[in-house]
Design an enzyme around this catalytic site. Structure first.
Site, PDB file in Angstrom:
ATOM      1  N   ASN A  10       1.126  -1.049   0.107  1.00 11.42           N
ATOM      2  CA  ASN A  10      -0.418   0.114   0.002  1.00 11.42           C
ATOM      3  C   ASN A  10       0.685   1.393  -0.202  1.00 11.42           C
ATOM      4  O   ASN A  10       1.670   1.936   1.277  1.00 11.42           O
ATOM      5  CB  ASN A  10      -0.744   0.150   1.154  1.00 11.42           C
ATOM      6  N   LYS A  12       0.165   4.697  -0.199  1.00  6.27           N
ATOM      7  CA  LYS A  12      -0.566   5.676   0.648  1.00  6.27           C
ATOM      8  C   LYS A  12      -0.386   6.561  -0.369  1.00  6.27           C
ATOM      9  O   LYS A  12      -0.350   6.090  -1.611  1.00  6.27           O
ATOM     10  CB  LYS A  12       0.599   5.774   1.842  1.00  6.27           C
ATOM     11  N   HIS A  93      -9.778   1.118   4.551  1.00 10.72           N
ATOM     12  CA  HIS A  93      -8.307   1.826   5.521  1.00 10.72           C
ATOM     13  C   HIS A  93      -8.203   2.399   6.846  1.00 10.72           C
ATOM     14  O   HIS A  93      -9.532   3.303   6.148  1.00 10.72           O
ATOM     15  CB  HIS A  93      -7.466   1.915   4.302  1.00 10.72           C
ATOM     16  N   GLU A  95      -6.726   4.882   7.707  1.00  9.04           N
ATOM     17  CA  GLU A  95      -6.763   6.370   7.777  1.00  9.04           C
ATOM     18  C   GLU A  95      -7.758   6.787   6.306  1.00  9.04           C
ATOM     19  O   GLU A  95      -7.687   8.345   6.362  1.00  9.04           O
ATOM     20  CB  GLU A  95      -5.522   6.423   6.460  1.00  9.04           C
ATOM     21  N   GLU A 163      -5.518  -4.138  10.938  1.00  8.17           N
ATOM     22  CA  GLU A 163      -4.421  -3.318  10.834  1.00  8.17           C
ATOM     23  C   GLU A 163      -4.239  -3.120  11.873  1.00  8.17           C
ATOM     24  O   GLU A 163      -5.301  -1.986  12.556  1.00  8.17           O
ATOM     25  CB  GLU A 163      -4.613  -2.995   9.503  1.00  8.17           C
ATOM     26  N   GLY A 169       2.972   2.124  10.703  1.00  2.70           N
ATOM     27  CA  GLY A 169       4.140   3.480  10.592  1.00  2.70           C
ATOM     28  C   GLY A 169       4.040   3.570  12.479  1.00  2.70           C
ATOM     29  O   GLY A 169       5.428   4.447  11.995  1.00  2.70           O
ATOM     30  N   SER A 208       3.581  -1.705  10.312  1.00  2.00           N
ATOM     31  CA  SER A 208       4.734  -2.157   9.846  1.00  2.00           C
ATOM     32  C   SER A 208       5.127  -3.624  10.282  1.00  2.00           C
ATOM     33  O   SER A 208       6.571  -3.517  10.553  1.00  2.00           O
ATOM     34  CB  SER A 208       4.915  -1.975  12.318  1.00  2.00           C
TER      35      SER A 208
HETATM   36  P1  PGA Z   1       2.799   0.586   7.723  1.00  2.00           P
HETATM   37  O1  PGA Z   1       1.209   0.691   7.004  1.00  2.00           O
HETATM   38  O2  PGA Z   1       3.338  -1.228   6.985  1.00  2.00           O
HETATM   39  O3  PGA Z   1       3.184   2.274   7.773  1.00  2.00           O
HETATM   40  O4  PGA Z   1       2.661   0.211   9.261  1.00  2.00           O
HETATM   41  C1  PGA Z   1       0.624  -0.358   6.949  1.00  2.00           C
HETATM   42  C2  PGA Z   1      -0.927   0.045   6.706  1.00  2.00           C
HETATM   43  O5  PGA Z   1      -1.185   0.880   7.002  1.00  2.00           O
HETATM   44  O6  PGA Z   1      -1.056  -0.631   5.534  1.00  2.00           O
END
Ligand code: PGA
Length: 248
Positions: A10, A12, A93, A95, A163, A169, A208
């Site tokens: 992903n 982003k 997601h 976010e 998640e 992150g 992560s």
């Molecule tokens: P990350 O993000 O691997 O940077 O923690 C995962 C995600 O949000 O899908």
């Protein structure tokens, strides 16, 4: 039922045209691991170019609207993703849920739109830190699953990504035991609702994931793959995760 491992990047809101070389390198490396399905979800603006530079590879969107077309300035519909060559879409997601106020009903509509457009869907769920700390993570996530997973679908085309928001992150990851407990609870809830079809659905862990922790996380019970953010932006970081999945 044997489920193929699924590792999804992903990107982003990262990636200009000069990032297409990384995608080519990732897909080229993935070719030597035929037991793993590998996909990249770049920003909308790169989908067409990524499909063109990596024909036949799985490229996806990071969101879609719940409607097939209409007066929704700035939004992208699932048939548009399919038309651009995408074969999958991420919906729900955190976010989007947190930053854009998307409800379970919104996420369900997006998932239905993706499936109707012929796309595979990765539907995300996950709890905030306060919920994890209060001991309510499983109830919280199962409520998201109940509210956002559509009623009828091809189980091979709907994956769920667990998640935990506090792991995205941050470099923090749940224990393998906590991941296995959550994935087992999700699988159990899906089995109650959908019967045997639940065994065909893939459950991904995200938050992560990197080349170091992937072997352990991917080996946790009921984990069928990973949704990867930061570590999916370069082949150097992403390919070791694909290799970890292939080694299982
Ligand atoms: P990350 O993000 O691997 O940077 O923690 C995962 C995600 O949000 O899908």
């Amino acid at each position: 039922m044997a489920r193929r491992k699924f590792v999804v990047g992903n990107w982003k809101m990262n990636g200009l045209s000069d990032a297409l070389g990384e995608a080519r390198a990732i897909f080229a490396a993935a070719d030597s691991h035929s037991s793993v399905d590998v996909a990249i979800c770049p920003p909308f603006t790169l989908i067409g170019a990524m499909v063109a530079t990596a024909p036949g590879k799985a490229v996806g969107g990071q969101d879609c609207h719940g409607a097939a077309s209409g007066a929704f300035t700035g939004s992208v519909a699932a048939p548009m993703l399919a038309d651009a060559g995408a074969s999958l879409v991420i919906v729900g997601h955190s976010e989007r849920r947190e930053g854009f106020g998307e409800s379970d009903a919104d996420v369900r509509a997006k998932a239905e739109a993706g499936l109707s457009a012929g796309l595979s869907v990765i539907l995300c769920v996950g709890e905030p830190l306060a919920v994890r700390e209060s001991g309510g993570a499983i109830d919280f996530v199962l409520a998201q699953v109940a509210g956002s997973v559509p009623e009828s679908f091809d189980p091979q085309r709907l994956a769920i990504a667990y998640e935990p928001i506090w792991a995205i992150g941050t470099g923090l990851v749940p224990t393998v035991g906590d991941v296995a407990a959550m994935h087992g609870a999700i699988r159990g809830a899906l089995a109650e609702r959908f019967g045997d079809a639940a065994q065909a659905m893939r459950l991904l862990y995200g938050g992560s994931v990197n080349g170091d922790n992937a072997p352990e996380l991917l080996n946790a019970g009921d984990v069928d793959g990973a949704l990867v953010g930061g570590a999916s932006l370069t082949a150097a970081k992403f390919v070791p995760i694909v290799e970890a999945a292939a080694a299982l």
